[in-house]
Each structure stands twice: as C-alpha cells, then as structure tokens.
Design an enzyme around this catalytic site. Sequence first.
Site, PDB file in Angstrom:
ATOM      1  N   TRP A   1      -5.381   1.696  10.383  1.00  0.00           N
ATOM      2  CA  TRP A   1      -5.513   1.607   8.926  1.00  0.00           C
ATOM      3  C   TRP A   1      -5.255   0.178   8.440  1.00  0.00           C
ATOM      4  CZ3 TRP A   1      -8.115   3.518   5.305  1.00  0.00           C
ATOM      5  CH2 TRP A   1      -7.749   3.398   3.967  1.00  0.00           C
TER       6      TRP A   1
ATOM      7  N   TYR B   1       0.841  -1.195   0.000  1.00  0.00           N
ATOM      8  CA  TYR B   1       0.000   0.000   0.000  1.00  0.00           C
ATOM      9  C   TYR B   1       0.884   1.256   0.000  1.00  0.00           C
ATOM     10  CZ  TYR B   1      -3.032   3.680   1.771  1.00  0.00           C
ATOM     11  OH  TYR B   1      -3.688   4.873   1.937  1.00  0.00           O
TER      12      TYR B   1
ATOM     13  N   GLU C   1     -11.725   5.407   4.643  1.00  0.00           N
ATOM     14  CA  GLU C   1     -11.268   6.316   5.703  1.00  0.00           C
ATOM     15  C   GLU C   1     -12.351   6.539   6.744  1.00  0.00           C
ATOM     16  OE1 GLU C   1      -8.259   7.320   6.137  1.00  0.00           O
ATOM     17  OE2 GLU C   1      -7.322   7.127   4.189  1.00  0.00           O
TER      18      GLU C   1
END
Length: 184
Positions: free
Chosen positions: A48, A18, A40
């Site tokens: 995350w 990522y 988000e």
Amino acid sequence: MEKIRCAWCGKDELYQKYHDEEWGKPVYDDETIFEFLVLESFQAGLSWITILRKRENFRKAFDDFDYKKIAQYPDEKVEELMQDAGIIRNRLKIMATISNAQKFMEVQREFGSFSQYIWGFVGGKPIINLPKTLKEVPATTEISDQLAKDLKKRGFKFLGSTVVYAHMQATGMVDDHVIDCWVK
C-alpha cells in the site's frame, strides 16, 4: 509523548498521515469511493505504501479520478498511461480501471449512487472491530467475499475479496484500528 498507532504504518510519515487522517474514516461520496477503488485495484500484488507514494501521480494521470472521463478513455489514453512512469504501468489494471468506471456508473444508475450500493453490504454504518493486535485483523471476511462476488458478477475486475476488504478498511466501512490506537 508519541501517539500509539496501528503498527502497520510504522514510522513512515506518509503512512502515519494516511493512518491518522483517512484509514477507517467513513467515506460516503462516490468520487472518493471510486478513487479508493482505483488505488486498491492497482495495489493488488504490491504494498500500500507504494501506491500511497504514487497517489498524486495517479490523480494527475487519471484526471483527478473522474470516473465519467475515465469511462470514455480511448486507446490513445491507455498508451499514454502505459508510458507514465509515475504510476503502475500495468495494461490489465489500466484497462480494468476504464471498465470499472463504466460499471461504477451502471451501479449508480441502478442504486442512485455507488455509495448506496456498497454501504448496503454493511447496513449503512461502519463495522467497528476491536482487535487487540494486527494478528486479529483478517485479510477477508464473509462480507468482503459477498461484495467481491457481487462486483465480479457486475463485471468489475481486480477487486477480489482481499482487495475489497482493504477498500472497506480504507473507506471506513470497517474500522480495524487496534484497541490501543489513538484514533480509536
């Protein structure tokens, strides 16, 4: 020799992928911007990496992040999502995603695209920061404060300044890769 990366991604392969391929790279298409808004908003209060690990489950559960479909979700779909162990089963966040899809399309109608709207907050081009360490990377900025306030005024939910700043980083509106990171 091992690549030097921003320390937040550690040794986790998914995090590194990522970091290397997505984080901080400018995104201008509405579909991807919406995907990150959804992810988000679900991340609020969580890590995350938790969201990244469930990303494909989210993609499947939320019709490939098709905001036009999501905006039309009936109550039955909300109940179906509440039973989906592959995603974060938070009714308020699910309801916010549906509402945010509707608001997203309102912004598109007003500005021609959501991308046009959101990138307007940074003058249409990425803000390139040159932090030496992660300690120098803020959680919010004046711009994320303004954008979050404007989104809230437009009826968006679960998109406060910290979440908005993370979104800005994820979609390359802000580049916060540390100065010695190989991606810089």
